[in-house]
Write a protein that holds these residues in place. Structure first.
Motif, short mmCIF file in Angstrom:
data_model
loop_
_atom_site.label_atom_id
_atom_site.label_comp_id
_atom_site.label_asym_id
_atom_site.label_seq_id
_atom_site.Cartn_x
_atom_site.Cartn_y
_atom_site.Cartn_z
N GLU A 27 0.81 -1.20 0.06
CA GLU A 27 0.04 0.03 0.08
C GLU A 27 0.86 1.39 0.07
O GLU A 27 0.57 2.26 -0.65
CB GLU A 27 -1.08 -0.06 1.22
CG GLU A 27 -1.98 -0.93 1.12
CD GLU A 27 -2.86 -1.11 2.81
OE1 GLU A 27 -3.97 -1.19 2.52
OE2 GLU A 27 -2.26 -1.18 3.36
N LEU A 28 1.90 1.26 0.73
CA LEU A 28 2.87 2.45 0.85
C LEU A 28 3.48 2.56 -0.59
O LEU A 28 3.78 3.91 -1.16
CB LEU A 28 4.17 2.13 1.69
CG LEU A 28 4.47 3.18 2.24
CD1 LEU A 28 3.83 4.17 3.09
CD2 LEU A 28 5.68 2.61 3.34
N LEU A 29 3.92 1.56 -1.59
CA LEU A 29 4.51 1.40 -2.91
C LEU A 29 3.22 2.35 -3.81
O LEU A 29 3.60 3.11 -4.49
CB LEU A 29 4.63 0.18 -3.36
CG LEU A 29 6.20 -0.34 -2.68
CD1 LEU A 29 6.13 -1.82 -3.08
CD2 LEU A 29 7.22 0.40 -3.22
N LEU A 30 2.07 1.86 -3.40
CA LEU A 30 0.99 2.37 -4.16
C LEU A 30 0.91 3.92 -3.90
O LEU A 30 0.47 4.56 -4.76
CB LEU A 30 -0.34 1.56 -3.80
CG LEU A 30 -0.98 0.25 -4.50
CD1 LEU A 30 -2.15 0.04 -3.96
CD2 LEU A 30 -0.97 0.53 -5.90
N ALA A 31 0.89 4.18 -2.68
CA ALA A 31 0.65 5.59 -2.42
C ALA A 31 1.94 6.49 -3.12
O ALA A 31 1.81 7.65 -3.70
CB ALA A 31 1.15 5.97 -0.86
N ALA A 32 3.15 5.88 -3.33
CA ALA A 32 4.22 6.53 -3.92
C ALA A 32 3.86 6.52 -5.54
O ALA A 32 4.04 7.68 -6.30
CB ALA A 32 5.45 5.76 -3.65
N LEU A 33 3.23 5.42 -5.92
CA LEU A 33 2.80 5.56 -7.38
C LEU A 33 1.79 6.64 -7.57
O LEU A 33 1.72 7.51 -8.69
CB LEU A 33 2.12 4.12 -7.89
CG LEU A 33 3.09 2.97 -7.95
CD1 LEU A 33 2.18 1.61 -8.21
CD2 LEU A 33 4.11 3.43 -9.23
N GLU A 34 0.85 6.88 -6.65
CA GLU A 34 -0.21 7.81 -6.70
C GLU A 34 0.45 9.09 -6.69
O GLU A 34 -0.18 10.15 -7.26
CB GLU A 34 -0.99 7.74 -5.74
CG GLU A 34 -2.14 6.36 -5.70
CD GLU A 34 -3.17 6.66 -6.73
OE1 GLU A 34 -3.43 7.41 -7.21
OE2 GLU A 34 -3.56 5.22 -7.23
N ALA A 35 1.53 9.36 -5.92
CA ALA A 35 2.14 10.70 -6.03
C ALA A 35 2.85 10.91 -7.38
O ALA A 35 3.29 12.11 -7.53
CB ALA A 35 2.97 10.68 -4.75
N GLY A 36 3.07 9.97 -8.31
CA GLY A 36 3.65 10.53 -9.34
C GLY A 36 5.13 9.85 -9.27
O GLY A 36 5.78 10.19 -10.63
N ALA A 37 5.29 8.89 -8.48
CA ALA A 37 6.91 8.57 -8.57
C ALA A 37 7.11 7.58 -9.77
O ALA A 37 6.24 6.76 -10.05
CB ALA A 37 7.04 7.88 -7.24
N THR A 38 8.33 8.08 -10.44
CA THR A 38 8.58 6.84 -11.52
C THR A 38 9.82 6.22 -11.21
O THR A 38 10.39 5.28 -11.79
CB THR A 38 8.91 7.57 -12.84
OG1 THR A 38 9.83 8.63 -12.71
CG2 THR A 38 7.37 7.96 -13.44
N THR A 39 10.63 6.53 -10.13
CA THR A 39 11.65 6.03 -9.56
C THR A 39 11.39 5.84 -8.34
O THR A 39 11.17 6.60 -7.30
CB THR A 39 13.25 6.80 -9.84
OG1 THR A 39 13.41 6.95 -11.13
CG2 THR A 39 14.21 5.99 -9.13
N ILE A 40 11.47 4.57 -7.61
CA ILE A 40 11.25 4.26 -6.09
C ILE A 40 12.48 3.66 -5.79
O ILE A 40 12.65 2.47 -6.14
CB ILE A 40 9.79 3.34 -6.13
CG1 ILE A 40 8.59 4.32 -6.61
CG2 ILE A 40 9.88 3.03 -4.58
CD1 ILE A 40 7.31 3.35 -6.50
N VAL A 41 12.99 4.02 -4.70
CA VAL A 41 13.88 3.37 -3.98
C VAL A 41 13.14 2.78 -2.73
O VAL A 41 12.70 3.51 -1.73
CB VAL A 41 14.88 4.35 -3.43
CG1 VAL A 41 15.99 3.62 -2.39
CG2 VAL A 41 15.80 4.96 -4.56
N PHE A 42 13.21 1.54 -2.83
CA PHE A 42 12.54 0.59 -1.67
C PHE A 42 13.52 0.10 -0.72
O PHE A 42 14.16 -0.89 -1.05
CB PHE A 42 11.88 -0.63 -2.41
CG PHE A 42 10.81 -1.07 -1.69
CD1 PHE A 42 10.18 -0.63 -0.47
CD2 PHE A 42 10.60 -2.66 -1.99
CE1 PHE A 42 8.97 -1.37 0.10
CE2 PHE A 42 9.62 -3.40 -1.36
CZ PHE A 42 8.99 -2.68 -0.06
N GLY A 43 13.79 0.78 0.42
CA GLY A 43 14.43 0.27 1.45
C GLY A 43 13.99 -0.85 2.41
O GLY A 43 12.82 -0.72 2.91
#
Length: 372
Positions: A116-132
């Motif tokens: 769900e947190l990754l989805l929130a980043a997608l919704e915010a327009g992220a195209t690069t996600i550093v997933f720690g």
């Protein structure tokens, strides 16, 4: 003599000081001895807990989302955003720190909230996600995360399997066709200091299960369940470095989300802008709560020291306790380490008084390295 320019790039002292507080205390101690010293602070993290805080300190915007915690209860989790780059820390949604004291759920804790947190980043327009990934309460192979992103995991009766790693033993069918289509256009970087495979003697259940409350029987159950899970999704990926990170969430990200694995500290130094800060420095101060054998295997101080040594810049370290001999420090590129335990041998007092003690350690650094 050239004016000293100090870069403080340290991780948190777990249980006593955040990375930001470490930087503040070191700066205060240095300036007490050399008032005019130029200090730049860049709190760092290696992908585990504290990664979002480090990104925010470096200028990212802190965002929050309401997500599912490891036990299924709602929690508020933070991520960081700058432009189209997001830093997502799985521990914010699925971490051990979210469990009540003494409460563990090794077989049923879920990474659904991380999805769900990754989805929130997608919704915010992220195209690069550093997933720690690190500090997880979970050992579900990332199944919960993938379910939140649209995957379906069904048993022989066509019903969804339950949350956590244990129920994956009942998995009969994995349907990934419903995964959020935006994921196909995202550069997802799996940032971790753990390069373990998913299962086996060096796998996630065996190496990390006990710290999540797993009994020996639980570990055997989880290892068998994750082995079965991987047989359905793709057994080859289970052997890759990082597949065992954070209870196997690394495996889920690698096998289904097209993630690429990179050592967490390398990724974070890139994201935080370490290279230009390093170019401005004549001395680097790094550190973390315990400088020990683990530090040498991908932890933040080792990454900072390696980069600084490559640039020909001297490095010293601060820590709560020091469990490395001088030759190991030298090999890592650390000239000298200043431990709070040398100032206060009682660990409980040292942790409680970490701030003032760290200022005293920084005063010693200033006298040893900044005075002509």
């Amino acid at each position: 003599m050239e004016t000293a320019r100090v870069l403080v790039a340290a991780d948190k002292f777990k249980g006593s000081l955040t990375a930001v507080q470490v930087a503040e205390r070191v700066t205060a101690g240095l300036r007490r001895v050399v008032p005019g010293v130029r200090v730049e602070t860049l709190p760092v993290a290696d992908g585990g807990d504290g990664t979002v805080a480090a990104a925010v300190a470096a200028g990212f915007e802190r965002r929050e989302a309401r997500v599912t915690g490891p036990l299924g209860d709602p929690v508020t989790a933070a991520y960081a955003l700058r432009g189209s780059t997001a830093v997502v820390e799985m521990a914010e949604a699925s971490g051990l720190q979210l469990l009540p004291d003494g409460v563990f759920a090794p077989l049923t804790a879920t990474t659904y909230g991380s999805g769900e947190l990754l989805l929130a980043a997608l919704e915010a327009g992220a195209t690069t996600i550093v997933f720690g990934v690190g500090g997880s309460a979970t050992t579900d192979g990332g199944a919960g995360m993938l379910a939140a992103l649209g995957a379906r995991f069904l048993d022989a009766d066509g019903k969804p399997v339950g949350p956590g790693g244990g129920p994956l033993a009942e998995l009969a069918e994995a349907d990934l066709t419903g995964l959020d289509p935006r994921l196909a256009d995202v550069d997802l970087v799996l940032a971790s200091d753990v390069d373990n495979p998913l299962t086996g003697p060096k796998g996630a259940p065996e190496v990390y299960g006990r710290q999540k409350g797993a009994s020996e029987e639980d570990i055997a159950v989880l290892d068998a369940a994750l082995t079965h899970f991987a047989s359905v999704l793709g057994p080859e990926t289970a052997a890759l470095p990082g597949a065992g990170a954070a209870g196997g969430i690394g495996y889920g990200a690698l096998v289904a989300l097209g993630a690429r694995f990179r050592p967490g500290i390398e990724v974070m130094l890139d994201v935080l802008g370490f290279a230009p800060a390093l170019a401005r420095a004549t001395l680097v101060i790094t550190g973390e709560g315990s400088l020990d054998e683990q530090t040498l295997h991908g932890k933040a101080p080792a990454g900072v020291a390696a980069a600084a040594r490559a640039a020909g810049i001297e490095v010293v370290a601060v820590c709560g306790r020091l469990a490395l001999p001088p030759e190991a420090l030298e090999k890592a590129g650390i000239r000298r380490a200043y431990a709070l335990a040398e100032l206060e041998p009682d660990p409980a007092v040292s942790m409680a008084q970490a701030g003032p003690l760290l200022e005293r350690a920084a005063e010693s650094i200033a006298r040893d390295f900044l005075r002509s």
